[in-house]
Design a protein around this motif. Structure first.
Motif, mmCIF file in Angstrom:
data_model
loop_
_atom_site.group_PDB
_atom_site.id
_atom_site.type_symbol
_atom_site.label_atom_id
_atom_site.label_comp_id
_atom_site.label_asym_id
_atom_site.label_seq_id
_atom_site.Cartn_x
_atom_site.Cartn_y
_atom_site.Cartn_z
ATOM 1 N N LEU A 2 0.825 -1.209 0.000
ATOM 2 C CA LEU A 2 0.000 0.000 0.000
ATOM 3 C C LEU A 2 0.859 1.259 0.000
ATOM 4 C CD1 LEU A 2 -2.841 -1.050 2.461
ATOM 5 C CD2 LEU A 2 -2.878 -1.062 -0.039
ATOM 6 N N VAL A 3 2.006 1.203 0.668
ATOM 7 C CA VAL A 3 2.919 2.352 0.690
ATOM 8 C C VAL A 3 3.450 2.613 -0.716
ATOM 9 C CG1 VAL A 3 5.119 3.208 1.567
ATOM 10 C CG2 VAL A 3 3.556 2.023 3.109
ATOM 11 N N LEU A 4 3.883 1.568 -1.389
ATOM 12 C CA LEU A 4 4.377 1.720 -2.764
ATOM 13 C C LEU A 4 3.275 2.244 -3.678
ATOM 14 C CD1 LEU A 4 6.423 -1.584 -3.126
ATOM 15 C CD2 LEU A 4 7.327 0.737 -2.920
ATOM 16 N N GLN A 5 2.070 1.735 -3.470
ATOM 17 C CA GLN A 5 0.946 2.161 -4.281
ATOM 18 C C GLN A 5 0.701 3.662 -4.135
ATOM 19 O OE1 GLN A 5 -2.807 0.329 -3.215
ATOM 20 N NE2 GLN A 5 -3.444 0.323 -5.343
ATOM 21 N N GLN A 6 0.767 4.166 -2.916
ATOM 22 C CA GLN A 6 0.557 5.586 -2.674
ATOM 23 C C GLN A 6 1.729 6.423 -3.182
ATOM 24 O OE1 GLN A 6 -2.223 7.172 -1.434
ATOM 25 N NE2 GLN A 6 -3.105 5.150 -1.771
ATOM 26 N N SER A 11 -2.235 1.747 -9.567
ATOM 27 C CA SER A 11 -3.486 1.022 -9.356
ATOM 28 C C SER A 11 -3.167 -0.301 -8.655
ATOM 29 C CB SER A 11 -4.162 0.747 -10.700
ATOM 30 O OG SER A 11 -3.401 -0.187 -11.437
ATOM 31 N N ASP A 12 -4.203 -1.016 -8.241
ATOM 32 C CA ASP A 12 -3.993 -2.307 -7.591
ATOM 33 C C ASP A 12 -3.260 -3.272 -8.522
ATOM 34 O OD1 ASP A 12 -5.407 -1.286 -5.445
ATOM 35 O OD2 ASP A 12 -7.306 -2.186 -6.065
ATOM 36 N N GLU A 13 -3.692 -3.296 -9.778
ATOM 37 C CA GLU A 13 -3.065 -4.186 -10.751
ATOM 38 C C GLU A 13 -1.625 -3.771 -11.039
ATOM 39 O OE1 GLU A 13 -6.059 -2.713 -11.215
ATOM 40 O OE2 GLU A 13 -7.369 -4.460 -11.008
ATOM 41 N N ALA A 14 -1.390 -2.462 -11.097
ATOM 42 C CA ALA A 14 -0.043 -1.969 -11.395
ATOM 43 C C ALA A 14 0.929 -2.259 -10.262
ATOM 44 C CB ALA A 14 -0.072 -0.469 -11.686
ATOM 45 N N VAL A 15 0.483 -2.122 -9.020
ATOM 46 C CA VAL A 15 1.383 -2.410 -7.897
ATOM 47 C C VAL A 15 1.704 -3.901 -7.858
ATOM 48 C CG1 VAL A 15 -0.249 -2.736 -5.976
ATOM 49 C CG2 VAL A 15 1.964 -1.766 -5.531
ATOM 50 N N GLU A 16 0.730 -4.748 -8.161
ATOM 51 C CA GLU A 16 0.991 -6.188 -8.241
ATOM 52 C C GLU A 16 2.045 -6.474 -9.308
ATOM 53 O OE1 GLU A 16 -1.208 -10.376 -9.463
ATOM 54 O OE2 GLU A 16 -2.361 -8.523 -9.494
ATOM 55 N N PHE A 17 1.871 -5.879 -10.484
ATOM 56 C CA PHE A 17 2.831 -6.086 -11.573
ATOM 57 C C PHE A 17 4.223 -5.583 -11.189
ATOM 58 C CE2 PHE A 17 5.182 -4.439 -15.199
ATOM 59 C CZ PHE A 17 5.295 -5.584 -15.965
ATOM 60 N N ILE A 37 3.467 -13.289 -4.260
ATOM 61 C CA ILE A 37 3.145 -11.869 -4.212
ATOM 62 C C ILE A 37 1.632 -11.731 -4.082
ATOM 63 C CG2 ILE A 37 3.315 -9.666 -5.453
ATOM 64 C CD1 ILE A 37 6.048 -10.853 -4.707
ATOM 65 N N LEU A 38 1.187 -10.777 -3.272
ATOM 66 C CA LEU A 38 -0.246 -10.529 -3.159
ATOM 67 C C LEU A 38 -0.810 -10.131 -4.508
ATOM 68 C CD1 LEU A 38 -0.283 -8.370 0.094
ATOM 69 C CD2 LEU A 38 -0.719 -10.806 -0.116
ATOM 70 N N ASP A 39 -2.016 -10.616 -4.810
ATOM 71 C CA ASP A 39 -2.626 -10.222 -6.079
ATOM 72 C C ASP A 39 -3.409 -8.923 -5.906
ATOM 73 O OD1 ASP A 39 -4.879 -11.028 -4.741
ATOM 74 O OD2 ASP A 39 -5.457 -12.554 -6.180
ATOM 75 N N ALA A 40 -3.878 -8.367 -7.007
ATOM 76 C CA ALA A 40 -4.535 -7.062 -6.997
ATOM 77 C C ALA A 40 -5.798 -7.050 -6.147
ATOM 78 C CB ALA A 40 -4.860 -6.629 -8.422
ATOM 79 N N THR A 41 -6.540 -8.149 -6.113
ATOM 80 C CA THR A 41 -7.768 -8.170 -5.307
ATOM 81 C C THR A 41 -7.454 -8.135 -3.816
ATOM 82 O OG1 THR A 41 -7.857 -10.578 -5.464
ATOM 83 C CG2 THR A 41 -9.165 -9.343 -7.048
ATOM 84 N N THR A 42 -6.368 -8.774 -3.419
ATOM 85 C CA THR A 42 -5.959 -8.733 -2.012
ATOM 86 C C THR A 42 -5.480 -7.338 -1.639
ATOM 87 O OG1 THR A 42 -5.304 -11.048 -2.163
ATOM 88 C CG2 THR A 42 -4.491 -9.811 -0.269
ATOM 89 N N VAL A 43 -4.771 -6.690 -2.532
ATOM 90 C CA VAL A 43 -4.322 -5.309 -2.290
ATOM 91 C C VAL A 43 -5.532 -4.397 -2.117
ATOM 92 C CG1 VAL A 43 -3.099 -3.328 -3.267
ATOM 93 C CG2 VAL A 43 -2.129 -5.620 -3.484
ATOM 94 N N SER A 48 -9.095 -1.254 1.502
ATOM 95 C CA SER A 48 -10.417 -0.912 2.034
ATOM 96 C C SER A 48 -10.462 -1.113 3.549
ATOM 97 C CB SER A 48 -11.496 -1.743 1.358
ATOM 98 O OG SER A 48 -11.421 -3.101 1.732
ATOM 99 N N VAL A 49 -9.786 -2.126 4.060
ATOM 100 C CA VAL A 49 -9.737 -2.366 5.504
ATOM 101 C C VAL A 49 -8.969 -1.242 6.206
ATOM 102 C CG1 VAL A 49 -8.812 -3.872 7.295
ATOM 103 C CG2 VAL A 49 -10.007 -4.851 5.337
#
Length: 54
Positions: A2-6, A11-17, A37-43, A48-49
């Motif tokens: 989540l830190v990298l994503q921010q 996006s969720d898919e991009a951070v997974e990739f 690696i966590l997938d985009a749906t888990t991210v 959301s949590v």
């Protein structure tokens, strides 16, 4: 992740990739080559949590 994503506005898919693609991202999240690696749906779920807890 989540830190990298921010930090990189991913996006969720991009951070997974990117975690799968970049060794530096993989090391940042504390995973090695043999780890899953966590997938985009888990991210998305974790995001959301974390938002609900703030």
């Amino acid at each position: 992740m989540l830190v990298l994503q921010q930090l990189f506005s991913l996006s969720d898919e991009a951070v997974e990739f990117q975690v799968n693609d970049r060794r530096s991202f993989e090391k940042f999240v504390g995973l090695g080559v043999m780890n899953d690696i966590l997938d985009a749906t888990t991210v998305a779920f974790l995001e959301s949590v974390s938002v609900r807890r703030m």
